[in-house]
Design a protein around this motif. Sequence first.
Motif, PDB file in Angstrom:
ATOM      1  N   PRO A   3       0.701  -1.093   0.022  1.00 20.98           N
ATOM      2  CA  PRO A   3       0.022   0.110  -0.009  1.00 20.98           C
ATOM      3  C   PRO A   3       0.486   0.913  -0.047  1.00 20.98           C
ATOM      4  O   PRO A   3       0.343   2.047  -0.605  1.00 20.98           O
ATOM      5  N   LEU A   4       2.224   1.437   0.876  1.00 26.74           N
ATOM      6  CA  LEU A   4       2.871   2.734   0.989  1.00 26.74           C
ATOM      7  C   LEU A   4       3.216   2.748  -0.689  1.00 26.74           C
ATOM      8  O   LEU A   4       3.544   4.023  -1.615  1.00 26.74           O
ATOM      9  N   ILE A   5       4.132   1.986  -1.256  1.00 25.50           N
ATOM     10  CA  ILE A   5       4.725   1.629  -2.910  1.00 25.50           C
ATOM     11  C   ILE A   5       3.500   2.166  -3.832  1.00 25.50           C
ATOM     12  O   ILE A   5       3.265   3.289  -4.297  1.00 25.50           O
ATOM     13  N   LEU A   6       2.035   2.009  -3.674  1.00 28.21           N
ATOM     14  CA  LEU A   6       1.083   1.976  -4.709  1.00 28.21           C
ATOM     15  C   LEU A   6       0.671   3.640  -3.965  1.00 28.21           C
ATOM     16  O   LEU A   6      -0.146   3.938  -4.941  1.00 28.21           O
ATOM     17  N   ILE A  10      -0.303   7.353  -6.551  1.00 33.13           N
ATOM     18  CA  ILE A  10      -1.848   6.703  -6.830  1.00 33.13           C
ATOM     19  C   ILE A  10      -1.706   8.143  -6.134  1.00 33.13           C
ATOM     20  O   ILE A  10      -2.517   8.601  -7.039  1.00 33.13           O
ATOM     21  N   ARG A  11      -0.911   9.429  -5.703  1.00 29.70           N
ATOM     22  CA  ARG A  11      -1.200  10.405  -4.737  1.00 29.70           C
ATOM     23  C   ARG A  11      -0.702  11.836  -5.901  1.00 29.70           C
ATOM     24  O   ARG A  11       0.107  11.227  -7.015  1.00 29.70           O
ATOM     25  N   PRO A  12      -1.331  12.633  -5.442  1.00 32.30           N
ATOM     26  CA  PRO A  12      -1.049  13.813  -6.569  1.00 32.30           C
ATOM     27  C   PRO A  12       0.281  13.979  -6.664  1.00 32.30           C
ATOM     28  O   PRO A  12       1.314  14.374  -5.785  1.00 32.30           O
ATOM     29  N   TRP A  13       1.145  14.933  -7.783  1.00 32.51           N
ATOM     30  CA  TRP A  13       2.363  14.933  -7.941  1.00 32.51           C
ATOM     31  C   TRP A  13       2.557  16.196  -7.702  1.00 32.51           C
ATOM     32  O   TRP A  13       3.231  16.997  -6.932  1.00 32.51           O
ATOM     33  N   LYS A  14       1.596  17.637  -7.906  1.00 34.18           N
ATOM     34  CA  LYS A  14       1.415  18.828  -7.449  1.00 34.18           C
ATOM     35  C   LYS A  14      -0.041  19.307  -6.301  1.00 34.18           C
ATOM     36  O   LYS A  14      -0.918  18.816  -6.954  1.00 34.18           O
ATOM     37  N   TYR A  15       0.386  20.090  -5.494  1.00 33.64           N
ATOM     38  CA  TYR A  15      -0.934  19.783  -4.757  1.00 33.64           C
ATOM     39  C   TYR A  15      -1.486  21.561  -5.397  1.00 33.64           C
ATOM     40  O   TYR A  15      -0.745  22.697  -5.910  1.00 33.64           O
ATOM     41  N   GLN A  16      -2.776  22.057  -4.928  1.00 38.23           N
ATOM     42  CA  GLN A  16      -3.306  22.834  -5.003  1.00 38.23           C
ATOM     43  C   GLN A  16      -2.592  23.911  -4.728  1.00 38.23           C
ATOM     44  O   GLN A  16      -2.020  23.467  -3.446  1.00 38.23           O
ATOM     45  N   ARG A  17      -3.266  25.167  -4.825  1.00 36.92           N
ATOM     46  CA  ARG A  17      -2.684  26.407  -4.088  1.00 36.92           C
ATOM     47  C   ARG A  17      -3.251  26.455  -2.306  1.00 36.92           C
ATOM     48  O   ARG A  17      -2.871  26.764  -1.359  1.00 36.92           O
ATOM     49  N   ASP A  18      -4.306  26.252  -2.367  1.00 38.44           N
ATOM     50  CA  ASP A  18      -5.252  25.955  -1.232  1.00 38.44           C
ATOM     51  C   ASP A  18      -4.902  24.573  -0.261  1.00 38.44           C
ATOM     52  O   ASP A  18      -4.510  25.092   1.107  1.00 38.44           O
ATOM     53  N   LYS A  19      -3.945  23.713  -1.218  1.00 39.72           N
ATOM     54  CA  LYS A  19      -3.680  22.463  -0.138  1.00 39.72           C
ATOM     55  C   LYS A  19      -2.028  23.248   0.926  1.00 39.72           C
ATOM     56  O   LYS A  19      -1.704  22.879   1.625  1.00 39.72           O
TER      57      LYS A  19
END
Length: 76
Positions: A3-6, A10-19
């Motif tokens: 799950p860590l590798i997966l 899957i996660r986004p590489w660039k976060y939005q400004r609000d994040k």
Amino acid sequence: MLPLILGRFIRPWKYQRDKMRPYECGIDPETDAHDRFTVRYYIVAMLFLIFDVETIFLLPWAIIFMGDDFRLRSLP
């Protein structure tokens, strides 16, 4: 481990400004994050640490001092 590798793929590489904004309970930050604290703040913190460490050593000493009569409940 899978799950860590997966999750890394899957996660986004660039976060939005609000994040990327600092969390301030919905209120925009007014000052810089690197403001100076007064000396009083550090003195209170050191006193807290001193008394906190003191209580760690006080309980075993109290148990040894009480000896065989040590009970965690009150006497009848």
